[in-house]
Each structure stands twice: as structure tokens, then as C-alpha cells.
Design an enzyme around this catalytic site. Structure first.
Site, PDB file in Angstrom:
ATOM      1  N   LYS A 125     -45.305   3.776  20.057  1.00  0.00           N
ATOM      2  CA  LYS A 125     -45.706   2.125  20.165  1.00  0.00           C
ATOM      3  C   LYS A 125     -46.795   3.206  19.629  1.00  0.00           C
ATOM      4  O   LYS A 125     -47.370   1.899  18.919  1.00  0.00           O
ATOM      5  CB  LYS A 125     -45.955   1.447  21.354  1.00  0.00           C
ATOM      6  CG  LYS A 125     -44.016   1.579  22.205  1.00  0.00           C
ATOM      7  CD  LYS A 125     -44.400   0.869  23.746  1.00  0.00           C
ATOM      8  CE  LYS A 125     -45.329   1.377  24.462  1.00  0.00           C
ATOM      9  NZ  LYS A 125     -44.229   3.101  25.039  1.00  0.00           N
ATOM     10  N   ARG A 150     -46.450  -5.278  31.016  1.00  0.00           N
ATOM     11  CA  ARG A 150     -45.500  -3.524  31.158  1.00  0.00           C
ATOM     12  C   ARG A 150     -45.155  -4.611  32.809  1.00  0.00           C
ATOM     13  O   ARG A 150     -44.074  -3.254  33.258  1.00  0.00           O
ATOM     14  CB  ARG A 150     -46.280  -2.477  32.157  1.00  0.00           C
ATOM     15  CG  ARG A 150     -45.818  -1.910  30.830  1.00  0.00           C
ATOM     16  CD  ARG A 150     -46.851  -0.612  31.559  1.00  0.00           C
ATOM     17  NE  ARG A 150     -46.594   0.740  30.704  1.00  0.00           N
ATOM     18  CZ  ARG A 150     -46.905   2.164  30.002  1.00  0.00           C
ATOM     19  NH1 ARG A 150     -47.785   1.253  29.375  1.00  0.00           N
ATOM     20  NH2 ARG A 150     -46.503   3.060  29.833  1.00  0.00           N
ATOM     21  N   ARG A 152     -44.849  16.235  21.756  1.00  0.00           N
ATOM     22  CA  ARG A 152     -45.753  15.649  21.203  1.00  0.00           C
ATOM     23  C   ARG A 152     -47.858  15.705  21.700  1.00  0.00           C
ATOM     24  O   ARG A 152     -47.754  16.461  23.013  1.00  0.00           O
ATOM     25  CB  ARG A 152     -45.579  13.892  21.708  1.00  0.00           C
ATOM     26  CG  ARG A 152     -46.412  13.757  22.698  1.00  0.00           C
ATOM     27  CD  ARG A 152     -45.627  11.552  22.524  1.00  0.00           C
ATOM     28  NE  ARG A 152     -46.367  10.699  24.136  1.00  0.00           N
ATOM     29  CZ  ARG A 152     -46.419   9.937  24.509  1.00  0.00           C
ATOM     30  NH1 ARG A 152     -45.820   9.019  24.018  1.00  0.00           N
ATOM     31  NH2 ARG A 152     -46.898   9.623  25.393  1.00  0.00           N
ATOM     32  N   ARG A 206     -51.604  15.135  26.174  1.00  0.00           N
ATOM     33  CA  ARG A 206     -51.349  14.011  27.572  1.00  0.00           C
ATOM     34  C   ARG A 206     -50.489  15.171  29.239  1.00  0.00           C
ATOM     35  O   ARG A 206     -49.654  15.934  28.783  1.00  0.00           O
ATOM     36  CB  ARG A 206     -51.396  13.077  27.757  1.00  0.00           C
ATOM     37  CG  ARG A 206     -51.393  12.053  27.044  1.00  0.00           C
ATOM     38  CD  ARG A 206     -50.358  11.338  26.741  1.00  0.00           C
ATOM     39  NE  ARG A 206     -49.546  10.834  28.172  1.00  0.00           N
ATOM     40  CZ  ARG A 206     -49.293   9.020  27.422  1.00  0.00           C
ATOM     41  NH1 ARG A 206     -49.617   8.429  26.619  1.00  0.00           N
ATOM     42  NH2 ARG A 206     -48.998   9.094  29.121  1.00  0.00           N
ATOM     43  N   ARG A 238     -41.417   8.057  34.762  1.00  0.00           N
ATOM     44  CA  ARG A 238     -42.156   6.402  34.037  1.00  0.00           C
ATOM     45  C   ARG A 238     -41.307   5.985  33.256  1.00  0.00           C
ATOM     46  O   ARG A 238     -41.152   4.877  33.518  1.00  0.00           O
ATOM     47  CB  ARG A 238     -43.040   7.322  32.621  1.00  0.00           C
ATOM     48  CG  ARG A 238     -44.416   8.390  33.022  1.00  0.00           C
ATOM     49  CD  ARG A 238     -44.882   8.840  32.458  1.00  0.00           C
ATOM     50  NE  ARG A 238     -45.373   8.456  31.069  1.00  0.00           N
ATOM     51  CZ  ARG A 238     -45.521   9.575  30.178  1.00  0.00           C
ATOM     52  NH1 ARG A 238     -45.585  10.608  29.840  1.00  0.00           N
ATOM     53  NH2 ARG A 238     -45.793   9.272  28.667  1.00  0.00           N
TER      54      ARG A 238
HETATM   55  P1  AMP Z   1     -48.643   4.796  28.473  1.00  0.00           P
HETATM   56  O1  AMP Z   1     -50.338   5.462  27.768  1.00  0.00           O
HETATM   57  O2  AMP Z   1     -48.951   3.995  28.078  1.00  0.00           O
HETATM   58  O3  AMP Z   1     -47.883   5.628  28.307  1.00  0.00           O
HETATM   59  O4  AMP Z   1     -49.428   4.726  30.083  1.00  0.00           O
HETATM   60  C1  AMP Z   1     -49.996   5.982  30.309  1.00  0.00           C
HETATM   61  C2  AMP Z   1     -50.701   5.877  32.344  1.00  0.00           C
HETATM   62  O5  AMP Z   1     -50.742   4.745  32.388  1.00  0.00           O
HETATM   63  C3  AMP Z   1     -49.069   4.903  32.726  1.00  0.00           C
HETATM   64  O6  AMP Z   1     -47.642   6.128  33.322  1.00  0.00           O
HETATM   65  C4  AMP Z   1     -49.510   4.209  33.435  1.00  0.00           C
HETATM   66  O7  AMP Z   1     -49.546   4.437  35.090  1.00  0.00           O
HETATM   67  C5  AMP Z   1     -50.905   3.623  33.519  1.00  0.00           C
HETATM   68  N1  AMP Z   1     -50.438   1.922  32.366  1.00  0.00           N
HETATM   69  C6  AMP Z   1     -50.865   2.300  31.531  1.00  0.00           C
HETATM   70  N2  AMP Z   1     -51.056   1.527  31.192  1.00  0.00           N
HETATM   71  C7  AMP Z   1     -49.944   0.079  32.101  1.00  0.00           C
HETATM   72  C8  AMP Z   1     -49.603  -0.994  32.921  1.00  0.00           C
HETATM   73  N3  AMP Z   1     -49.325  -1.944  31.766  1.00  0.00           N
HETATM   74  N4  AMP Z   1     -49.399  -1.424  33.427  1.00  0.00           N
HETATM   75  C9  AMP Z   1     -50.111  -0.236  34.533  1.00  0.00           C
HETATM   76  N5  AMP Z   1     -49.996   1.351  34.219  1.00  0.00           N
HETATM   77  C10 AMP Z   1     -50.714   1.051  32.952  1.00  0.00           C
END
Ligand code: AMP
Length: 205
Positions: free
Chosen positions: A22, A97, A131, A163, A174
Site C-alpha cells: 500500500k 482498518r 523491507r 520499522r 498483525r
Molecule cells: P502500518 O504502518 O499501516 O502497518 O501500521 C503500523 C501499526 O500502526 C499497526 O500495526 C497498528 O498498530 C497501528 N495502526 C496504523 N493504522 C491504524 C488504524 N487505522 N487503526 C488501528 N491501528 C492502526
């Protein structure tokens, strides 16, 4: 009467499991469309770095690979959408989400299309675990699938960033959160006629 302001906006939701691509596709689409990428993950990581109240609360969920509570996320997005660069629309990356997040979003933003990048679970781990990105410009790379060119990053000032949650242990949690809490959103957007499925198990181009 038509609300012309809303008609000129394009709000794209990039949907899919962690590691689907994404963020990578958002960056490319940003160049093509001029729409800003709104990544709740990036916003939360910035809050964690800055040690804000939101960051301190979010960190424990993120470290465990769990979703951050809906109220926190919805407030973040509501504030972000007030910024000038969001006036013509945005690309949401990693948001919404959960169904409650999507319902809250619908109250103040009209979603134009949901692009779902589909990748099977067994491909996710290898994608996530290799990554990294450029800390200077945000370009995304992968040890195997998208290595840093020998000439370095296009920005000319590469600094490697990985990360903290891109580990095998956290990926499992996740993915579980994705299947249990995020997947039901597909039906929500399918019923709204907005859901477009894309095979993400192929090369980036
Ligand atoms: P991402 O970078 O989108 O993979 O997000 C990293 C982490 O941030 C996720 O594993 C969640 O803990 C938190 N997170 C990001 N976006 C959301 C969301 N829309 N709702 C809830 N938690 C989120």
C-alpha cells in the site's frame, strides 16, 4: 443542489494486509495524481518518535502488532483532513482498518474508491521482513524484491530505516488483526459498490 466541493474531491482508500504494498503504491500514485498519502501508520510512528500523549498510548499496541483504539485513530484523521493539502482529496494508506473507523470516516469524507491489494499470507512474511526505507525521502525498498540501486537512493542522501514492528513475531499478530478486524471492511465497501480488487502478488510495476 449539488455540493460542488465534494464532487471535486477524490478520496482513495488503499486496502490490504500489512506488506501488501500500500505504501509503495501510494508513493507512486502520489506522483501520478498529486493527492497526498495519508498513512495512519506513519502518523503514529511520528507521534511515537515525538513522545506525544497519542504516541505513548499507541506504542504499546503497535509493539504488540495490535490495532490502536478506534477513537485515537478517528481523532487523528479528523484533524489531518482539516489541513489544506487534503482539500482536493487524499489517498488513505492503512486507514480505515475497522468497520467503526469506516463508519466514522463516512460522516465527514466521501470515499471515491477502495483499491484492495490482495497478497496471500504466506508471501507477507518475506515481504515485510526484508523491507526498509530511506529515512531522508521515504522511498521504500526491499532486500530481495526492490533493492537499493548501486547508485543509491534517488534523493542522493540515503539513510536506512527499518520499522521496529517488521519482525516475524509481530507480523503474525498483525496478520491476525487484519483477518479478524480489517477484512470485514471488504464487505462494507463491496456493498457500497466501491471495492476494486487488485492482484498484488506480482512485481511492483
Ligand atoms: P502500518 O504502518 O499501516 O502497518 O501500521 C503500523 C501499526 O500502526 C499497526 O500495526 C497498528 O498498530 C497501528 N495502526 C496504523 N493504522 C491504524 C488504524 N487505522 N487503526 C488501528 N491501528 C492502526
Amino acid at each position: 443542489m449539488l455540493d460542488t466541493e465534494r464532487w471535486t474531491m477524490i478520496n482513495i482508500v488503499l486496502f490490504g494486509p500489512p506488506g501488501a504494498g500500500k505504501g509503495t503504491q501510494a508513493q507512486r500514485m502520489m506522483e501520478a495524481t498529486g493527492l497526498p498519502q495519508v498513512s495512519t501508520g506513519d502518523m503514529l510512528r511520528a507521534a511515537v518518535m515525538a513522545k506525544t500523549v497519542v504516541g505513548l498510548e499507541a506504542k504499546k499496541f503497535m509493539d504488540a502488532g495490535a490495532l490502536v483504539p478506534d477513537e485515537v485513530i478517528i481523532d487523528l484523521i479528523r484533524e489531518r483532513m482539516k489541513e489544506d493539502d487534503a482539500k482536493e482529496g487524499v489517498m488513505f494508506d492503512g486507514f480505515p482498518r475497522t468497520v467503526p473507523q469506516a463508519e466514522a470516516l463516512a460522516e465527514f469524507v466521501e470515499v471515491s474508491i477502495v483499491l484492495a491489494i490482495e497478497v496471500p499470507d504466506d508471501r507477507i512474511v518475506e515481504r515485510i521482513c526484508g523491507r526498509f526505507s530511506c529515512g531522508n525521502c521515504g522511498a521504500v525498498y526491499h532486500d530481495k524484491f526492490n533493492p537499493l540501486p548501486e547508485s543509491g537512493c534517488e534523493c542522493g542522501s540515503f539513510s536506512e530505516k527499518r520499522r521496529a514492528d517488521d519482525t516475524e513475531e509481530t507480523v503474525a499478530a498483525r496478520l491476525q488483526a487484519y483477518h479478524e478486524q480489517t477484512s470485514p471492511l471488504a464487505a462494507f465497501y463491496r456493498e457500497a459498490g466501491l471495492f476494486v480488487s487488485i492482484d498484488g502478488d506480482r512485481d511492483i510495476d
